[in-house]
Design a protein around this motif. Structure first.
Motif, PDB file in Angstrom:
ATOM      1  N   ASP A 121      -0.112 -13.545  -3.625  1.00 15.05           N
ATOM      2  CA  ASP A 121       1.072 -12.566  -3.181  1.00 15.05           C
ATOM      3  C   ASP A 121       2.138 -13.458  -3.553  1.00 15.05           C
ATOM      4  O   ASP A 121       3.112 -12.718  -4.261  1.00 15.05           O
ATOM      5  CB  ASP A 121       0.815 -12.590  -1.750  1.00 15.05           C
ATOM      6  N   VAL A 122       2.351 -14.786  -3.553  1.00 13.25           N
ATOM      7  CA  VAL A 122       3.500 -15.547  -4.154  1.00 13.25           C
ATOM      8  C   VAL A 122       3.501 -15.434  -5.605  1.00 13.25           C
ATOM      9  O   VAL A 122       4.414 -15.289  -6.305  1.00 13.25           O
ATOM     10  CB  VAL A 122       3.678 -16.979  -3.453  1.00 13.25           C
ATOM     11  N   CYS A 123       2.606 -15.605  -6.183  1.00  9.45           N
ATOM     12  CA  CYS A 123       2.341 -15.502  -7.695  1.00  9.45           C
ATOM     13  C   CYS A 123       2.963 -13.962  -8.184  1.00  9.45           C
ATOM     14  O   CYS A 123       3.915 -14.126  -9.007  1.00  9.45           O
ATOM     15  CB  CYS A 123       0.986 -15.698  -8.191  1.00  9.45           C
ATOM     16  N   LEU A 124       2.625 -13.073  -7.697  1.00 13.34           N
ATOM     17  CA  LEU A 124       3.234 -11.867  -8.038  1.00 13.34           C
ATOM     18  C   LEU A 124       4.752 -11.716  -7.625  1.00 13.34           C
ATOM     19  O   LEU A 124       5.521 -11.341  -8.615  1.00 13.34           O
ATOM     20  CB  LEU A 124       2.366 -10.753  -7.127  1.00 13.34           C
ATOM     21  N   SER A 138      11.870 -21.843  -3.159  1.00 16.57           N
ATOM     22  CA  SER A 138      10.884 -22.496  -2.660  1.00 16.57           C
ATOM     23  C   SER A 138       9.541 -21.710  -2.433  1.00 16.57           C
ATOM     24  O   SER A 138       9.578 -20.955  -1.614  1.00 16.57           O
ATOM     25  CB  SER A 138      11.039 -22.968  -1.183  1.00 16.57           C
ATOM     26  N   ARG A 139       8.641 -21.899  -3.354  1.00 14.96           N
ATOM     27  CA  ARG A 139       7.334 -21.110  -3.504  1.00 14.96           C
ATOM     28  C   ARG A 139       6.693 -21.355  -1.957  1.00 14.96           C
ATOM     29  O   ARG A 139       6.013 -20.810  -1.290  1.00 14.96           O
ATOM     30  CB  ARG A 139       6.600 -21.145  -4.314  1.00 14.96           C
ATOM     31  N   LYS A 140       6.882 -22.802  -1.762  1.00 15.47           N
ATOM     32  CA  LYS A 140       6.206 -23.367  -0.719  1.00 15.47           C
ATOM     33  C   LYS A 140       6.325 -22.650   0.764  1.00 15.47           C
ATOM     34  O   LYS A 140       5.507 -22.230   1.625  1.00 15.47           O
ATOM     35  CB  LYS A 140       6.121 -24.829  -0.458  1.00 15.47           C
ATOM     36  N   ASP A 141       7.663 -22.379   1.032  1.00 15.22           N
ATOM     37  CA  ASP A 141       8.083 -21.958   2.136  1.00 15.22           C
ATOM     38  C   ASP A 141       7.889 -20.317   2.237  1.00 15.22           C
ATOM     39  O   ASP A 141       7.532 -20.064   3.376  1.00 15.22           O
ATOM     40  CB  ASP A 141       9.985 -21.793   2.201  1.00 15.22           C
ATOM     41  N   ILE A 142       7.819 -19.716   1.105  1.00 12.03           N
ATOM     42  CA  ILE A 142       7.172 -18.288   1.078  1.00 12.03           C
ATOM     43  C   ILE A 142       5.899 -18.023   1.449  1.00 12.03           C
ATOM     44  O   ILE A 142       5.235 -17.321   2.111  1.00 12.03           O
ATOM     45  CB  ILE A 142       7.602 -17.553  -0.050  1.00 12.03           C
ATOM     46  N   TRP A 143       5.088 -19.105   0.711  1.00 10.62           N
ATOM     47  CA  TRP A 143       3.704 -19.014   1.145  1.00 10.62           C
ATOM     48  C   TRP A 143       3.297 -19.407   2.254  1.00 10.62           C
ATOM     49  O   TRP A 143       2.389 -18.610   2.900  1.00 10.62           O
ATOM     50  CB  TRP A 143       3.058 -20.265   0.053  1.00 10.62           C
ATOM     51  N   VAL A 145       4.827 -18.369   4.955  1.00 11.51           N
ATOM     52  CA  VAL A 145       4.930 -17.344   5.954  1.00 11.51           C
ATOM     53  C   VAL A 145       3.996 -16.580   5.682  1.00 11.51           C
ATOM     54  O   VAL A 145       3.247 -15.777   6.558  1.00 11.51           O
ATOM     55  CB  VAL A 145       6.491 -16.707   5.710  1.00 11.51           C
ATOM     56  N   LYS A 146       3.524 -16.463   4.425  1.00  8.81           N
ATOM     57  CA  LYS A 146       2.531 -15.364   4.093  1.00  8.81           C
ATOM     58  C   LYS A 146       1.082 -15.693   4.456  1.00  8.81           C
ATOM     59  O   LYS A 146       0.151 -14.927   4.860  1.00  8.81           O
ATOM     60  CB  LYS A 146       2.508 -15.002   2.447  1.00  8.81           C
ATOM     61  N   TYR A 147       1.037 -17.112   4.371  1.00 13.37           N
ATOM     62  CA  TYR A 147      -0.344 -17.583   4.809  1.00 13.37           C
ATOM     63  C   TYR A 147      -0.629 -17.176   6.202  1.00 13.37           C
ATOM     64  O   TYR A 147      -1.478 -16.848   6.464  1.00 13.37           O
ATOM     65  CB  TYR A 147      -0.437 -19.261   4.688  1.00 13.37           C
ATOM     66  N   GLU A 148       0.453 -17.531   7.038  1.00 15.50           N
ATOM     67  CA  GLU A 148       0.220 -17.232   8.631  1.00 15.50           C
ATOM     68  C   GLU A 148      -0.018 -15.570   8.740  1.00 15.50           C
ATOM     69  O   GLU A 148      -0.909 -15.565   9.538  1.00 15.50           O
ATOM     70  CB  GLU A 148       1.379 -17.622   9.250  1.00 15.50           C
TER      71      GLU A 148
END
Length: 163
Positions: A121-124, A138-143, A145-148
């Protein structure tokens, strides 16, 4: 918007869809040109772009996993193995650009699955930002949220989800 997760024969399918303001040809280049691919998924590289060809995943320990290209239609379809699963990119022209569809066919859901799906999702998001000339800070911050959100989504879709 999160991917659509469905139960299908022999597993699950995760489907992402993005409407991009760029041509099929331009988006295709971000999926298959190693210099561009490295900007959104640095572990992947196309070794041999043809059906039966290879995409490599750098395990970051000096080893590489080879993934076979199962289907290739120039500017339309790129499908390859991903361990026991399959990843498929589809591109469709639209009046204002193109529609990018990413499907991952999962044979099983593991504790690692939400991590991978959040990653796609973050890659897209990153591909879209790069195409638009934007930077995601910050890809990590977005990731995170999406991970949860994907942990919850997989808990809702399968009773076998490992907790």
């Amino acid at each position: 918007m999160l991917a659509v997760i469905q139960t299908v024969e022999n597993g699950y399918e995760v489907r992402f869809e993005r409407h991009l303001k760029h041509s099929v040809e331009k988006v295709w280049s971000w999926l298959t040109d190693n210099a561009k691919l490295a900007k959104w998924f640095s572990e992947l590289s196309v070794d041999d772009l043809r059906e039966g060809g290879v995409i490599k995943f750098d395990m970051q320990d000096g080893t590489f996993e080879e993934m076979e290209i199962l289907e290739l239609k120039l500017h339309e379809v790129l499908e390859f193995t991903w361990g026991e699963d399959r990843v498929r990119f589809e591109l469709y022209p639209e009046p204002s650009g193109c529609r990018l569809v990413l499907k991952e066919k999962l044979t099983k859901v593991t504790a690692h699955t939400p991590r991978d799906i959040a990653g796609w999702d973050v890659c897209l998001d990153v591909i879209e930002a790069l195409l638009d000339g934007r930077v995601i800070e910050s890809r990590k911050d977005i990731w995170q949220v999406k991970y949860e959100q994907y942990v919850q989504a997989f808990e809702n879709i399968t009773k076998d989800y490992p907790r």
